[in-house]
Design a protein around this motif. Sequence first.
Motif, PDB file in Angstrom:
ATOM      1  N   SER A 212       0.811  -1.220   0.000  1.00 34.92           N
ATOM      2  CA  SER A 212       0.000   0.000   0.000  1.00 34.92           C
ATOM      3  C   SER A 212       0.839   1.264   0.000  1.00 34.92           C
ATOM      4  O   SER A 212       0.439   2.294  -0.571  1.00 34.92           O
ATOM      5  N   ASP A 213       2.002   1.243   0.642  1.00 38.23           N
ATOM      6  CA  ASP A 213       2.841   2.439   0.716  1.00 38.23           C
ATOM      7  C   ASP A 213       3.704   2.634  -0.530  1.00 38.23           C
ATOM      8  O   ASP A 213       4.451   3.613  -0.617  1.00 38.23           O
ATOM      9  N   LEU A 214       3.598   1.708  -1.498  1.00 37.39           N
ATOM     10  CA  LEU A 214       4.369   1.812  -2.745  1.00 37.39           C
ATOM     11  C   LEU A 214       3.458   1.778  -3.978  1.00 37.39           C
ATOM     12  O   LEU A 214       3.863   1.303  -5.045  1.00 37.39           O
ATOM     13  N   ALA A 215       2.260   2.299  -3.831  1.00 35.63           N
ATOM     14  CA  ALA A 215       1.298   2.274  -4.944  1.00 35.63           C
ATOM     15  C   ALA A 215       1.848   3.037  -6.151  1.00 35.63           C
ATOM     16  O   ALA A 215       2.345   4.163  -6.012  1.00 35.63           O
ATOM     17  N   PRO A 216       1.806   2.440  -7.326  1.00 41.43           N
ATOM     18  CA  PRO A 216       2.334   3.114  -8.523  1.00 41.43           C
ATOM     19  C   PRO A 216       1.401   4.231  -8.994  1.00 41.43           C
ATOM     20  O   PRO A 216       0.227   4.283  -8.634  1.00 41.43           O
ATOM     21  N   LYS A 217       1.939   5.097  -9.832  1.00 39.60           N
ATOM     22  CA  LYS A 217       1.162   6.182 -10.417  1.00 39.60           C
ATOM     23  C   LYS A 217       0.803   5.850 -11.861  1.00 39.60           C
ATOM     24  O   LYS A 217       1.430   5.004 -12.501  1.00 39.60           O
TER      25      LYS A 217
END
Length: 280
Positions: A212-217
Amino acid sequence: MSRLSAGKTLLLLGVLVVVIMVGLHFSADDTDELTPFESTTRDVLSPVQRLVTVVGGKISDVVTFPARLYKVSEHNRQLEQQVVELQGKLSSYNEIRSENIRLKEQLEFKTSLADQMNTEAAEVIGRAADNWFGSAIINKGSASGIRRDMAVITPAGLVGRVTNVSDHTAEVLLITDPRSGVGCLVQENRAPGIVEGVSGGRGVVNMMHIPSDLAPKKGNRIVTSGFGSVFPKGIPVGTVRETRREESGLFKMAVLETFVDFNRLEEVLVVTSTNPDSAT
């Protein structure tokens, strides 16, 4: 016969006789000078001669019109046949040109990867009509060194992996199939996840289990992670279209647009071996 008809007949005969006599006189006389009678007769008969010439020309046109019409029709038919043949040749030329462009790109790509992996070029010869985005059949098999679980790619990116092999063909499980799972990374932030096919998704794939803390854009690139022994590291997979939370609420997921156009998959490269020291 009535008197009127008889008179017309005699008049026509008289005119005919005069014309014949004048013609004989003209043809028999070698002098350049015309007699008064000849001059008068020519002047009198010139309108008749002109009328006969015009009428004769019209009659000739009418008589020859069917033949000329047939020739024009035949010429048009030949031109139409030539147009059809030229259209066929143009279509074949365009197809050969497109194939040459694809093969050139494939050769350049294969050459650029020569220090990283060895590949075998193959053509797609079959797709399941009821599972178009599930699997594909290629025209290379064990006789060409193809083995099960070899990765399959194109210059655009990842296609899938070999699942079964015969002597001269092999079946490839596409990454768009729900049975497929590929370990991947978000290239920009190195977030890990699993790329899976979507049932009935018409070529759509999802990247699952992203922290969750590395969600891509949106627009981030997804590449293979190299975890495991099937897919080499760094093969392009696709770009992020949108990101949302998984139903469990513990991870994020991303909907991807694949780099490979699975609707127009014609030629592929099977990765037969890799050089891990050169992988990026």
